[in-house]
Write a protein that holds these residues in place. Structure first.
Motif, mmCIF file in Angstrom:
data_model
loop_
_atom_site.group_PDB
_atom_site.id
_atom_site.type_symbol
_atom_site.label_atom_id
_atom_site.label_comp_id
_atom_site.label_asym_id
_atom_site.label_seq_id
_atom_site.Cartn_x
_atom_site.Cartn_y
_atom_site.Cartn_z
ATOM 1 N N ARG A 33 0.875 -1.178 -0.154
ATOM 2 C CA ARG A 33 -0.037 -0.145 -0.150
ATOM 3 C C ARG A 33 0.996 1.171 -0.247
ATOM 4 O O ARG A 33 2.001 1.213 0.549
ATOM 5 C CB ARG A 33 -0.953 0.030 1.314
ATOM 6 C CG ARG A 33 -1.993 -1.136 1.257
ATOM 7 C CD ARG A 33 -3.091 -1.071 2.356
ATOM 8 N NE ARG A 33 -2.177 -1.214 3.552
ATOM 9 C CZ ARG A 33 -2.781 -1.083 4.681
ATOM 10 N NH1 ARG A 33 -3.981 -0.444 4.917
ATOM 11 N NH2 ARG A 33 -2.026 -1.040 5.890
ATOM 12 N N ARG A 35 1.038 5.631 -0.043
ATOM 13 C CA ARG A 35 0.104 6.968 -0.021
ATOM 14 C C ARG A 35 1.192 8.190 0.220
ATOM 15 O O ARG A 35 2.309 7.942 0.513
ATOM 16 C CB ARG A 35 -0.792 6.874 1.215
ATOM 17 C CG ARG A 35 -0.025 6.751 2.638
ATOM 18 C CD ARG A 35 -1.023 6.676 3.591
ATOM 19 N NE ARG A 35 -0.106 6.171 5.123
ATOM 20 C CZ ARG A 35 -0.592 5.719 5.971
ATOM 21 N NH1 ARG A 35 -1.818 5.061 5.838
ATOM 22 N NH2 ARG A 35 -0.007 5.362 7.044
ATOM 23 N N GLU A 36 0.686 9.197 -0.284
ATOM 24 C CA GLU A 36 1.339 10.348 -0.126
ATOM 25 C C GLU A 36 1.113 11.019 1.336
ATOM 26 O O GLU A 36 0.027 10.817 1.748
ATOM 27 C CB GLU A 36 0.995 11.640 -1.149
ATOM 28 C CG GLU A 36 1.326 11.145 -2.455
ATOM 29 C CD GLU A 36 0.778 12.289 -3.503
ATOM 30 O OE1 GLU A 36 1.116 13.603 -3.525
ATOM 31 O OE2 GLU A 36 0.050 11.999 -4.313
ATOM 32 N N LYS A 39 -2.074 12.872 2.744
ATOM 33 C CA LYS A 39 -3.329 12.563 1.828
ATOM 34 C C LYS A 39 -4.120 11.218 2.297
ATOM 35 O O LYS A 39 -3.204 10.301 2.630
ATOM 36 C CB LYS A 39 -3.104 12.594 0.304
ATOM 37 C CG LYS A 39 -2.308 14.021 -0.016
ATOM 38 C CD LYS A 39 -2.175 14.017 -1.587
ATOM 39 C CE LYS A 39 -1.759 15.543 -1.830
ATOM 40 N NZ LYS A 39 -1.511 15.417 -3.213
ATOM 41 N N ARG A 40 -5.224 11.191 1.916
ATOM 42 C CA ARG A 40 -6.061 9.942 2.442
ATOM 43 C C ARG A 40 -6.037 9.060 1.258
ATOM 44 O O ARG A 40 -6.184 7.866 1.698
ATOM 45 C CB ARG A 40 -7.418 10.240 2.725
ATOM 46 C CG ARG A 40 -7.794 11.255 3.926
ATOM 47 C CD ARG A 40 -9.169 11.821 4.327
ATOM 48 N NE ARG A 40 -9.532 10.769 4.868
ATOM 49 C CZ ARG A 40 -10.820 10.599 5.500
ATOM 50 N NH1 ARG A 40 -11.445 11.731 5.092
ATOM 51 N NH2 ARG A 40 -11.350 9.639 6.036
ATOM 52 N N ARG A 41 -5.618 9.245 0.068
ATOM 53 C CA ARG A 41 -5.873 8.383 -1.178
ATOM 54 C C ARG A 41 -4.586 7.421 -0.936
ATOM 55 O O ARG A 41 -3.562 7.579 -0.595
ATOM 56 C CB ARG A 41 -5.574 9.083 -2.294
ATOM 57 C CG ARG A 41 -5.378 8.066 -3.619
ATOM 58 C CD ARG A 41 -5.119 8.793 -4.873
ATOM 59 N NE ARG A 41 -5.156 7.831 -5.871
ATOM 60 C CZ ARG A 41 -4.765 7.983 -7.224
ATOM 61 N NH1 ARG A 41 -5.203 9.396 -7.411
ATOM 62 N NH2 ARG A 41 -4.960 7.191 -8.047
ATOM 63 N N GLU A 42 -5.132 6.032 -0.820
ATOM 64 C CA GLU A 42 -3.995 4.815 -0.813
ATOM 65 C C GLU A 42 -4.083 4.243 -1.958
ATOM 66 O O GLU A 42 -5.063 3.988 -2.504
ATOM 67 C CB GLU A 42 -4.498 4.230 0.424
ATOM 68 C CG GLU A 42 -3.367 3.215 0.965
ATOM 69 C CD GLU A 42 -3.737 2.838 2.373
ATOM 70 O OE1 GLU A 42 -4.362 1.669 2.310
ATOM 71 O OE2 GLU A 42 -3.548 3.633 3.341
ATOM 72 N N ASP A 43 -3.063 3.853 -2.679
ATOM 73 C CA ASP A 43 -2.965 3.024 -3.769
ATOM 74 C C ASP A 43 -2.251 1.668 -3.533
ATOM 75 O O ASP A 43 -1.265 1.646 -2.739
ATOM 76 C CB ASP A 43 -2.026 3.930 -5.008
ATOM 77 C CG ASP A 43 -2.497 5.230 -5.489
ATOM 78 O OD1 ASP A 43 -3.796 5.083 -6.104
ATOM 79 O OD2 ASP A 43 -1.988 5.972 -5.392
ATOM 80 N N ARG A 44 -2.537 0.587 -4.193
ATOM 81 C CA ARG A 44 -2.100 -0.661 -4.352
ATOM 82 C C ARG A 44 -0.843 -0.660 -5.465
ATOM 83 O O ARG A 44 -0.921 -0.046 -6.633
ATOM 84 C CB ARG A 44 -2.769 -1.682 -4.842
ATOM 85 C CG ARG A 44 -3.941 -2.321 -3.823
ATOM 86 C CD ARG A 44 -2.851 -2.845 -2.560
ATOM 87 N NE ARG A 44 -3.774 -3.876 -1.802
ATOM 88 C CZ ARG A 44 -3.177 -4.319 -0.803
ATOM 89 N NH1 ARG A 44 -1.860 -3.742 -0.482
ATOM 90 N NH2 ARG A 44 -3.603 -5.223 -0.208
ATOM 91 N N ARG A 61 -0.011 6.272 -11.073
ATOM 92 C CA ARG A 61 -0.113 7.436 -11.427
ATOM 93 C C ARG A 61 1.143 8.255 -11.278
ATOM 94 O O ARG A 61 2.210 7.664 -10.712
ATOM 95 C CB ARG A 61 -1.132 8.288 -10.652
ATOM 96 C CG ARG A 61 -0.661 7.914 -8.936
ATOM 97 C CD ARG A 61 -1.874 8.536 -8.306
ATOM 98 N NE ARG A 61 -1.805 8.030 -6.557
ATOM 99 C CZ ARG A 61 -1.381 8.879 -5.917
ATOM 100 N NH1 ARG A 61 -0.913 10.097 -6.263
ATOM 101 N NH2 ARG A 61 -1.198 8.610 -4.600
#
Length: 122
Positions: A33, A35-36, A39-44, A61
């Motif tokens: 996982r 994340r920046e 920030k709340r966005r989490e990427d796999r 991205r």
């Protein structure tokens, strides 16, 4: 043809062109996982190689160089760092503090071997 078929899955010594780094890195495939920071966005993401000082991931991205990030690596936990480079769907993260990359190689939740819980006859 799988675009990953030419990747090696063994330990290697690499030199990053332009950075002067020459560090032993473990080539591997791990899901993590990402994340920046803040920030709340989490990427796999997929971890492609890992060393004590950083890692390379496949990132869906663009994230600007020098962005503060965190990544949750199996066996290690959340690690903070900064984007060192970003190109063509991959990014390098330089960790804020060194980690033990071998912890990511240890089996997670390995079950005991058959018969290992049997009582010992005396």
């Amino acid at each position: 043809m799988d675009r990953y078929s030419d990747d090696r899955l063994s330990a290697a010594v690499d030199t990053d062109v332009g950075t002067g780094r020459n560090e032993s890195r473990d080539s591997l495939l791990l899901s993590a996982r990402f994340r920046e920071l803040g920030k709340r966005r989490e990427d796999r993401v997929r971890v492609r190689n890992l060393s004590a000082g950083g890692l390379m991931i496949e990132l869906p991205r663009d994230v600007a160089v020098d962005t503060a990030v965190e990544i949750d690596v199996r066996g290690i936990g959340w690690v903070s760092g900064r984007i060192a480079w970003n190109t063509a769907g991959r990014a390098g993260i330089a960790f804020d503090a060194p980690i033990d990359p071998m912890l990511a190689r240890k089996p997670v939740g390995a079950s005991p071997s058959p018969g290992s819980n049997r009582p010992i006859k005396i």
